[in-house]
Design a protein around this motif. Sequence first.
Motif, short mmCIF file in Angstrom:
data_model
loop_
_atom_site.label_atom_id
_atom_site.label_comp_id
_atom_site.label_asym_id
_atom_site.label_seq_id
_atom_site.Cartn_x
_atom_site.Cartn_y
_atom_site.Cartn_z
N TYR A 248 0.84 -1.20 0.00
CA TYR A 248 0.00 0.00 0.00
C TYR A 248 0.88 1.26 0.00
N ASN B 277 -5.87 -4.55 -4.93
CA ASN B 277 -5.54 -5.91 -4.54
C ASN B 277 -6.69 -6.81 -4.95
N MET C 11 -3.70 -14.23 -5.48
CA MET C 11 -3.71 -12.80 -5.19
C MET C 11 -2.78 -12.06 -6.14
N HIS D 298 -1.58 -7.99 -7.02
CA HIS D 298 -1.57 -6.60 -6.59
C HIS D 298 -1.27 -5.71 -7.79
N SER E 97 -10.08 -6.07 -2.75
CA SER E 97 -10.09 -5.64 -1.35
C SER E 97 -10.69 -4.24 -1.27
N THR E 98 -11.42 -4.01 -0.20
CA THR E 98 -11.98 -2.67 0.03
C THR E 98 -11.36 -2.01 1.25
N ARG E 99 -10.81 -2.83 2.18
CA ARG E 99 -10.10 -2.27 3.33
C ARG E 99 -9.31 -3.38 4.01
N ILE E 100 -8.32 -2.97 4.80
CA ILE E 100 -7.48 -3.92 5.52
C ILE E 100 -8.10 -4.17 6.89
N LYS F 251 -3.31 -7.40 9.03
CA LYS F 251 -2.15 -7.50 8.15
C LYS F 251 -0.97 -8.04 8.92
#
Length: 167
Positions: free
Chosen positions: A66, A73, A118, A120, A154-157, A160
Amino acid sequence: MDDTFPMDDLDRRIVLATQAGLPLVPRPYLALAEQLGVTEAEVRQRLARLLAAGAIRRIGAVPNHYAIGYTANGMSVWQIDPTVIDAVGARVGGLQSVTHCYRRPDHPPAWPYNLFAMVHGKSRAEVEAEVGRVATLIQAEFPGALGARDILFSTRILKKTGLRLGE
């Protein structure tokens, strides 16, 4: 067959001392050795043994994707013929653009996907293009193996970190 690696007390203390990262000093293995009351050579030897046995996967820098601009992602999900899924997974997982690749049970008809990979990127379009390239590769190397596919962005973490041993 038991695939577990027998860790003794020192192995465990080394893992506990390094699981959040190496000390950011000129000689991190020496700093660990001093903290643990052993020699630098012993720390290095133990870490090498843990790596060789697969008890730890790697020692290295893990960039925050990020922070360096990779904010799109996409977990690509694939419906792959079960007779070739391991070969497809090995090929897809070996691609530089894929950071994680997993075989998972499908649940048709609602969830036909059995391979997750996955990817990125700096934009959704970049991820979509790379997933398109992966699909082309699968179709070329494994004719007839690819069914449905999708990308879950992905919309938010929420979390992690990797696995952390408890004290």
